[in-house]
Enzyme design. Structure first.
Site, PDB file in Angstrom:
ATOM      1  N   HIS A   1       0.841  -1.199   0.000  1.00 12.66           N
ATOM      2  CA  HIS A   1       0.000   0.000   0.000  1.00 12.66           C
ATOM      3  C   HIS A   1       0.872   1.244   0.000  1.00 12.66           C
ATOM      4  O   HIS A   1       0.955   1.953  -0.982  1.00 12.66           O
ATOM      5  CB  HIS A   1      -0.941  -0.007   1.210  1.00 12.66           C
TER       6      HIS A   1
ATOM      7  N   HIS B   1      -1.630   1.275   7.835  1.00  8.36           N
ATOM      8  CA  HIS B   1      -3.085   1.441   7.802  1.00  8.36           C
ATOM      9  C   HIS B   1      -3.788   0.101   7.956  1.00  8.36           C
ATOM     10  O   HIS B   1      -4.877  -0.098   7.448  1.00  8.36           O
ATOM     11  CB  HIS B   1      -3.508   2.141   6.512  1.00  8.36           C
TER      12      HIS B   1
HETATM   13  S1  FES Z   1       1.257   1.067   4.317  1.00 10.82           S
HETATM   14 FE1  FES Z   1       0.467  -0.829   4.866  1.00 10.82          FE
HETATM   15  S2  FES Z   1      -1.636  -0.480   5.064  1.00 10.82           S
HETATM   16 FE2  FES Z   1      -0.889   1.400   4.371  1.00 10.82          FE
END
Ligand code: FES
Ligand code: SF4
Lengths: 819, 175
Positions: B104, B123
């Protein structure tokens, strides 16, 4: 093994790539993205690129200098193949560079002849001919639509033309396209029998807050960052409004906000709030499903009794007297003054606790977090978000009204750190002529269709088959009625246009239905259609929409639409042109004249004809310059080369949404009355499981593009239903087994997913799936204003089969992070 | 039950506290045995170095070993899961390796032995190491890049490829 793209490098964006403003068109949040395009035979290098960063090195977390394979594609632009990267915009105040599992796949979900993505997109008009759909020209397809439609409409009676049309922004909606369809059906015509994309009538999802004078989108997202308390009622923003949660609510919690969550289910949002704020600062009120109104009325009563109210605000900004609007067929509760509401909504802690299943202490705790003034006597800044849990829940009108009541007594509407707002699904982008002729309550279109009503049905990006209630019955009848027309058409293969139209008219007279479907894909209801018209999406046209804080942006067209697909506004315009022509040919000149004014050549023409006529300050050029931060509506002016907007509504304490001259907000006088919609109590009594339902972060809306996205379909090949593991054991079901969910109105299927936090007897099923529509088992019961109650569905569950190979290989682990 | 083991020196609690510095080379990584080299131009996939990560004798069930692949700046984890999984290598078919940079936004993830997942403090995304790195729930738009492993007759475990783009680089093998 999980799906992998086996993409281990991507072309580098060159320094001279074209850059376009893009607002993600998937959800209400409207995150800012940038689309970069450049010629196919070029690319940047590790040392000369769009961002001036040395890309031969590993980049840090949160870098701007990376994009995922899902953010890349090769598309057509002005007829040429170009590389496309759509990546989150670090400078957009909405998302601050965050993408989500939906938006960060925008590029991958564009149609491409080179990479083969989204080949399901419609490229040409299709007409039912020779027993199947044949591609044809726009003129041929629209001539047939116009001729058949003209047979059933009269200048003073258009009630046999049924219309299903989106009313949203983003996606393929937006101000251009709601105006195009609106001008056709509510301007040139006065179509009364119509509905909206996700519900069976043409109505507001939030009538009560509007009737009270309070627009449902009244705050700014920044209010979450400065609030003392965040209330989330019937909403799961970590999944469904992801970057509103991550970029605004999280900051609020980091700044010390407490969180009250009203949801019968322990959602990912509950867990995430606990992770961020600490469990001691999160109060999850896991109420008995459908008892929200009892909870809100109890809170209202308790807060008022404690005197934790903003007496000044109530005196200055709310109606004084008794009843301003009586309860009647159009108002499922009376509206009036604070004192009248105290009398009508009165509910003791003991009563409230008994109905909601909470303890009195929990209710008191919630009241304190929401309303008890701070030690210095100042207002507790409380912001409240609500969504489908109560919109598509029990007693919509009264429940939303009761929540807004709490916002009003605590003076938390129109103030910093406040607001009582729906969180939203799609973005908004509504600009149409008046819909007053539709009436209130609005016709229950889907039930009318089942009962044999309507002769011609125009469908604009609606898929009833996946997203209506009582869907089994709807599909059965719709298939039968449209098949009558198909058979009549098949029987006249080779006939002239006139003979064909006669044959169709004959089938219609016998109870058949002629169906025209405008969509970006060949949808499920489109399987029944006789004419299918291909539309483009956001980015394949210029498109304006506003997000959940009324932030208006222009998505700049960055690629060509597929084949000969057109923006909906231009499809509506061409339909109007053909109707005008056919009516004139038939000698119906006066009626034909009503279809003038559709000479638009571009979507910008439609924007200027519609939105700009009421907002003369706003033009494409100015919105382009306003970039991904855009401007918050209403737009007040244009000063110093900038559009001037309104970050928060009602800061002057004058409430206007109901149209009252006095500018006073009204309270909702709606007492608790149990499960309101017809048939719900009986269904509950005779079935074993609550089939709660809704969205998840990965599966967007009705999966229209994602049904052809490998990453998504690999995770859930069929819709899931989360069940308590002990309930599964009792039913003899293992993880991944295919189950049938069935009740008095229908049946559907799902993949069993063990969920230890699910309460016994309470399941959660994903909504709107193409291969297991939850709406099949939702009964036809709605509230008085035809708002569906999808959430309150009870059914039995039985095993159909062991897990399929596709289902057996997926992960069945908990969704809650373990750090 | 073992407590959660971290694959990086420090757990990054992005959402609960201030933003900690970005992911860099993990402290305890096993360095690649040969410098990475980009030789793959024109091929369907890049050519990857074959790097020795460990010997099977070094691994214990559910005790993650920090590794790096294809180079020192790409932290990963080598895991012995205790039960055979699709794509697992070694005599028990239970050895797997993944990038630990969340696809992500690139935060470094930690291993939870309790349910054999990698979890992101950024997140809160999580990935199932028993299911080829499938994202169980999260924001990433891809499943977790997995390192292709080969065990030789001495029991040495070599990484020889990656099946999806690693966060923070536009080519898995840096130029
Ligand atoms: S960086 Fe891993 S959930 Fe956003
Ligand atoms: S949160 Fe909504 S608007 Fe933002 S990227 Fe995700 S789907 Fe798009």
């Amino acid at each position: 093994m999980a799906y992998k793209r086996n993409v281990d490098r991507l072309p580098i964006i060159p320094a001279d790539a074209r850059v376009h403003n893009v607002t993600c068109h998937y959800c209400i949040v409207g995150c800012g993205y940038k689309a970069y395009t450049w010629p196919l035979k070029k690319q940047g290098t590790t040392d000369a690129n769009w961002i001036g960063t040395d890309l031969s090195k590993q980049q840090d977390a949160l870098t701007e200098a990376w994009y995922a394979p899902s953010m890349y594609n090769v598309v057509k632009q002005d007829g040429q193949d170009v590389h496309l990267v759509i990546k989150p915009d670090m400078d957009c105040t909405v998302n601050g560079g965050l993408g989500s599992i939906r938006g960060a796949r925008m590029a991958e979900n564009r149609r491409s002849d080179i990479t083969g993505s989204q080949q399901q997109r419609l490229t040409d008009p299709l007409v039912w001919r020779y027993g199947t759909w044949q591609p044809t020209s726009w003129d041929d397809a629209l001539d047939l639509v116009a001729r058949v439609t003209a047979r059933v409409i009269e200048q003073d009676n258009e009630n046999d033309l049924y219309v299903s049309m989106f009313d949203h922004g983003g996606s393929a909606g937006g101000y251009e396209n709601t105006w195009g369809t609106g001008k056709l059906y509510f301007g040139a015509m006065k179509v009364k029998n119509c509905r909206i994309h996700n519900r069976p009538a043409y109505n507001s999802e939030v009538h009560s807050t509007r009737d009270m004078g309070v627009d449902e989108l009244n705050y700014s997202y920044s209010d979450y960052q400065v609030a003392d308390t965040i209330v989330l009622a019937g909403t799961n923003p970590m999944e469904c409004q992801t970057n509103l949660f991550l970029n605004h609510m999280v900051k609020g919690m980091q700044n010390g906000a407490k969180v009250v969550i009203v949801d019968p289910r322990r959602t990912v949002t509950v867990d995430s709030c606990e992770q961020v704020a600490g469990a001691e600062n999160v109060l999850h009120l896991a109420i008995t499903t459908g008892s929200d109104l009892a909870l809100f009325n109890t809170l209202f009563t308790y807060i008022a009794d404690q005197g934790w109210v903003d007496a000044d605000f109530i005196a200055k900004s709310t109606f004084q007297g008794e009843v301003a609007v009586p309860e009647d067929a159009a108002h499922p509760a009376a509206l009036g003054s604070y004192e009248a509401a105290r009398a009508a909504c009165k509910m003791s802690l003991a009563e409230g606790a008994a109905i909601t299943g909470l303890t009195e202490a929990q209710i008191i705790q919630a009241a304190e977090w929401i309303a008890r003034p701070k030690d210095d006597g100042s207002r507790r800044k409380t912001v409240t978000g609500y969504e489908k849990g109560i919109i598509w829940g029990n007693d919509n009108y009264r429940t939303i009204g009761a929540l807004v009541n709490i916002g009003l007594i605590t003076g938390n509407i129109g103030r910093e750190g406040g607001g009582t707002c729906r969180l939203g699904g799609h973005q908004e982008g509504y600009f149409r002529p008046s819909d007053a002729h539709v009436g209130r309550p609005a016709p229950y279109l889907d039930q009318l269709l089942i009962a044999g009503g309507g002769k011609v049905h125009h469908i604009w990006a609606n898929d009833h088959y996946k997203t209506t209630l009582n869907a089994n019955a709807f599909k059965r009848v719709y298939n039968a009625r449209t098949n009558m027309v198909k058979e009549a058409m098949d029987a006249r293969a080779g006939a002239t246009r006139e003979e064909l139209v006669d044959a169709i008219a004959g089938a219609i007279a016998a109870g058949g239905l002629f169906s025209v479907c405008v969509d970006v894909i060949h949808s499920q209801i489109g399987q029944a259609a006789h004419v299918i018209l291909p539309a483009v999406e956001s980015g394949e046209m210029n498109l304006t929409s506003m997000n959940g804080e009324r932030r208006l942006r222009l998505v700049e067209k960055y690629m060509d639409g597929p084949g000969s697909a057109l923006p909906d506004c231009l499809i509506a315009a061409r339909m109007a042109n053909h109707l005008e022509r056919v009516l004139r040919e038939e000698g119906r000149d006066a009626y034909a004249d009503q279809f003038k004014g559709f000479d638009w050549q571009t979507e910008e023409d439609a924007f200027m004809d519609g939105y700009n006529s009421a907002n003369p300050e706003v033009s494409y050029d100015r919105l382009r310059a306003a970039g991904n931060d855009g401007v918050q509506e209403p737009v007040k002016g244009y000063e110093g080369d900038k559009l001037v907007g309104t970050p928060r509504l009602y800061e002057d304490g004058v409430f206007t949404r109901h149209g009252r001259e006095d500018g006073k907000a009204l309270f909702c006088l709606g007492g608790w009355r149990g499960l309101q919609a017809p048939g719900k109590e009986q269904q509950k009594a005779s079935h074993a499981f609550l089939i709660n339902n809704g969205r998840a972060n990965m599966n967007w809306q009705n999966w229209f593009l994602d049904q052809k996205n490998d990453f998504v379909m690999d995770r859930f090949p069929v819709p899931f239903i989360q069940i308590n593991p002990d309930d599964m054991a009792g039913l003899g079901i293992k993880a991944g087994d295919m189950v049938e969910v069935y009740n008095d109105v229908g049946a559907t299927q799902a993949l069993a997913y063990p969920e230890p936090t699910a309460r016994r007897g309470e399941t959660f099923m994903i909504f709107g799936a193409p291969n297991g529509a939850q709406g099949n088992i939702v009964n036809a019961g709605t509230n008085e204003l035809i708002l569906p109650n999808y959430k309150h569905t009870w059914a039995n569950i039985r095993k159909i089969s062991d897990a399929t190979p596709a289902s057996a290989r997926i992960s069945f682990k908990s969704w809650e992070v373990e750090l | 039950m073992k407590c959660n083991r971290l694959v990086d020196a420090g757990r990054r609690q992005f959402l609960r506290g201030s933003l900690v510095g970005a992911a860099g080379a993990a402290a305890a990584t096993v360095l690649p045995s040969a410098p990475a080299e980009a030789r793959g131009v024109g091929l369907a996939m890049l050519s990857y170095p074959s790097n020795r990560l460990a010997n099977i004798a070094d691994l214990k069930v559910d005790e993650p070993m920090d590794v790096a692949y294809p180079d020192a700046d790409s932290p990963g984890v080598l895991l012995k899961l205790g039960t055979k999984v699709d794509g697992g290598v070694g005599p028990e078919g239970d050895i797997v390796a993944f990038s630990v940079l969340c696809p992500h936004k690139g935060f470094t993830m930690s291993y939870n032995a309790g349910d054999k997942t990698l979890n992101c403090p950024g997140h809160f995304s999580r990935f199932d190491v028993e299911k080829g790195g499938q994202q169980v729930w999260g924001h990433a738009t891809q499943n977790l890049p997995q390192f292709a492993l080969r065990v030789d007759d001495k029991g040495d475990i070599h990484a020889e490829g990656v099946d999806d783009l690693i966060y923070g680089r536009l080519s898995n093998v840096l130029a």
